[in-house]
Design a protein around this motif. Structure first.
Motif, mmCIF file in Angstrom:
data_model
loop_
_atom_site.group_PDB
_atom_site.id
_atom_site.type_symbol
_atom_site.label_atom_id
_atom_site.label_comp_id
_atom_site.label_asym_id
_atom_site.label_seq_id
_atom_site.Cartn_x
_atom_site.Cartn_y
_atom_site.Cartn_z
ATOM 1 N N GLN A 70 0.834 -1.195 0.000
ATOM 2 C CA GLN A 70 0.000 0.000 0.000
ATOM 3 C C GLN A 70 0.876 1.254 0.000
ATOM 4 O O GLN A 70 0.627 2.199 -0.744
ATOM 5 C CB GLN A 70 -0.920 -0.010 1.218
ATOM 6 C CG GLN A 70 -1.845 1.187 1.262
ATOM 7 C CD GLN A 70 -2.614 1.258 2.562
ATOM 8 O OE1 GLN A 70 -2.059 1.032 3.623
ATOM 9 N NE2 GLN A 70 -3.892 1.578 2.458
ATOM 10 N N TRP A 71 1.924 1.265 0.817
ATOM 11 C CA TRP A 71 2.835 2.410 0.884
ATOM 12 C C TRP A 71 3.544 2.598 -0.456
ATOM 13 O O TRP A 71 3.658 3.726 -0.944
ATOM 14 C CB TRP A 71 3.841 2.207 2.017
ATOM 15 C CG TRP A 71 4.697 3.407 2.242
ATOM 16 C CD1 TRP A 71 4.455 4.447 3.096
ATOM 17 C CD2 TRP A 71 5.942 3.707 1.597
ATOM 18 N NE1 TRP A 71 5.464 5.369 3.016
ATOM 19 C CE2 TRP A 71 6.393 4.939 2.106
ATOM 20 C CE3 TRP A 71 6.716 3.058 0.650
ATOM 21 C CZ2 TRP A 71 7.581 5.532 1.683
ATOM 22 C CZ3 TRP A 71 7.894 3.646 0.223
ATOM 23 C CH2 TRP A 71 8.321 4.868 0.744
ATOM 24 N N GLU A 74 1.528 4.356 -3.046
ATOM 25 C CA GLU A 74 1.385 5.799 -2.828
ATOM 26 C C GLU A 74 2.674 6.570 -3.058
ATOM 27 O O GLU A 74 2.651 7.674 -3.579
ATOM 28 C CB GLU A 74 0.914 6.070 -1.404
ATOM 29 C CG GLU A 74 -0.541 5.752 -1.167
ATOM 30 C CD GLU A 74 -0.997 6.208 0.192
ATOM 31 O OE1 GLU A 74 -0.957 7.431 0.456
ATOM 32 O OE2 GLU A 74 -1.394 5.344 0.990
ATOM 33 N N TYR A 75 3.804 6.024 -2.637
ATOM 34 C CA TYR A 75 5.055 6.789 -2.646
ATOM 35 C C TYR A 75 6.067 6.352 -3.700
ATOM 36 O O TYR A 75 7.028 7.062 -3.955
ATOM 37 C CB TYR A 75 5.722 6.727 -1.263
ATOM 38 C CG TYR A 75 4.983 7.528 -0.236
ATOM 39 C CD1 TYR A 75 5.180 8.896 -0.123
ATOM 40 C CD2 TYR A 75 4.068 6.931 0.607
ATOM 41 C CE1 TYR A 75 4.500 9.646 0.816
ATOM 42 C CE2 TYR A 75 3.370 7.671 1.551
ATOM 43 C CZ TYR A 75 3.593 9.026 1.643
ATOM 44 O OH TYR A 75 2.915 9.766 2.578
ATOM 45 N N ARG A 128 3.402 12.268 -3.201
ATOM 46 C CA ARG A 128 2.516 11.206 -2.739
ATOM 47 C C ARG A 128 1.436 11.074 -3.795
ATOM 48 O O ARG A 128 0.793 12.052 -4.161
ATOM 49 C CB ARG A 128 1.909 11.580 -1.402
ATOM 50 C CG ARG A 128 1.015 10.527 -0.848
ATOM 51 C CD ARG A 128 0.556 10.900 0.530
ATOM 52 N NE ARG A 128 -0.347 9.869 1.002
ATOM 53 C CZ ARG A 128 -1.158 10.032 2.010
ATOM 54 N NH1 ARG A 128 -1.180 11.169 2.665
ATOM 55 N NH2 ARG A 128 -1.940 9.059 2.373
ATOM 56 N N GLU A 130 -2.083 9.710 -4.889
ATOM 57 C CA GLU A 130 -3.337 9.216 -4.318
ATOM 58 C C GLU A 130 -3.691 7.871 -4.945
ATOM 59 O O GLU A 130 -3.526 7.662 -6.143
ATOM 60 C CB GLU A 130 -4.467 10.218 -4.564
ATOM 61 C CG GLU A 130 -4.317 11.494 -3.764
ATOM 62 C CD GLU A 130 -4.357 11.275 -2.254
ATOM 63 O OE1 GLU A 130 -5.108 10.397 -1.783
ATOM 64 O OE2 GLU A 130 -3.623 11.990 -1.555
ATOM 65 N N LEU A 131 -4.191 6.988 -4.121
ATOM 66 C CA LEU A 131 -4.641 5.692 -4.609
ATOM 67 C C LEU A 131 -5.992 5.870 -5.295
ATOM 68 O O LEU A 131 -6.931 6.393 -4.701
ATOM 69 C CB LEU A 131 -4.773 4.704 -3.451
ATOM 70 C CG LEU A 131 -3.478 4.362 -2.730
ATOM 71 C CD1 LEU A 131 -3.760 3.472 -1.540
ATOM 72 C CD2 LEU A 131 -2.509 3.693 -3.682
ATOM 73 N N GLN A 138 -8.772 6.510 4.983
ATOM 74 C CA GLN A 138 -7.471 6.684 5.622
ATOM 75 C C GLN A 138 -7.277 5.701 6.766
ATOM 76 O O GLN A 138 -6.273 5.713 7.438
ATOM 77 C CB GLN A 138 -7.311 8.104 6.140
ATOM 78 C CG GLN A 138 -7.307 9.137 5.050
ATOM 79 C CD GLN A 138 -7.175 10.524 5.620
ATOM 80 O OE1 GLN A 138 -6.952 10.729 6.795
ATOM 81 N NE2 GLN A 138 -7.316 11.513 4.769
#
Length: 167
Positions: A70-71, A74-75, A128, A130-131, A138
């Motif tokens: 997941q991280w 996003e990044y 960052r 957004e998904l 969140q």
């Protein structure tokens, strides 16, 4: 290596074992390099393999892998999916392992030179993304089920900010 600090903070907040004992997460940088282009400005990009070692890890692998993926979405969404994460484990006993995760990260640094003022202004670009699937949520719960039983799902991990809308 700001991304590595962000990733570490995310995992400590998302993985229950690490939330209870953050010192069980060791972080290292391997194979680091700097890519730059000649010119007046000194902008560059750090490229490195981050190694995250979870010591005496006895939880399901997904309790760390899902928050990690997941991280990354996003990044570090541009990472090659086939090379994004690799891992090794040293079996300690019937219940726990030392788990080593290897993640490829990049960080862009904008360094603008002002010859007249004699200054170099540095900005770290840590965008960052957004998904698209769930841009509003969140707060996350990781629910797992043993495929060998008919039991329902059980809560394995929980992270993120609680919803402010009362639900």
């Amino acid at each position: 290596m700001n991304k590595l600090h962000l990733l570490r903070t995310h995992l400590v907040g998302a993985v229950p074992t690490l939330a209870r004992d953050p010192d069980r997460l060791l972080t290292f940088v391997e194979e680091g390099s700097v890519e730059f282009r000649r010119g007046r400005d000194l902008s560059h990009e750090y490229r490195y393999a981050a190694q995250l070692v979870l010591t005496n890890f006895a939880d399901e692998l997904d309790t760390v892998m899902i928050p990690l993926l997941q991280w990354l979405a996003e990044y570090q969404p541009d990472v090659d999916p086939g090379e994004a994460v690799s891992f090794e484990a040293e079996i300690l006993n019937n219940r726990s392992v030392d788990l080593a995760l290897r993640v490829r990260l990049t960080e862009r640094v904008i360094a603008k030179v002002d010859c007249e003022a004699g200054t170099i202004r540095v900005d770290r670009a840590l965008p960052r993304f957004e998904l698209d699937a769930c841009p509003i949520s969140q707060h996350w719960q990781l629910l797992t089920r043993d495929t060998n039983t008919d039991d329902g799902y059980s809560l394995a991990a929980e992270w993120g900010e609680a919803s402010n809308d009362g639900g």
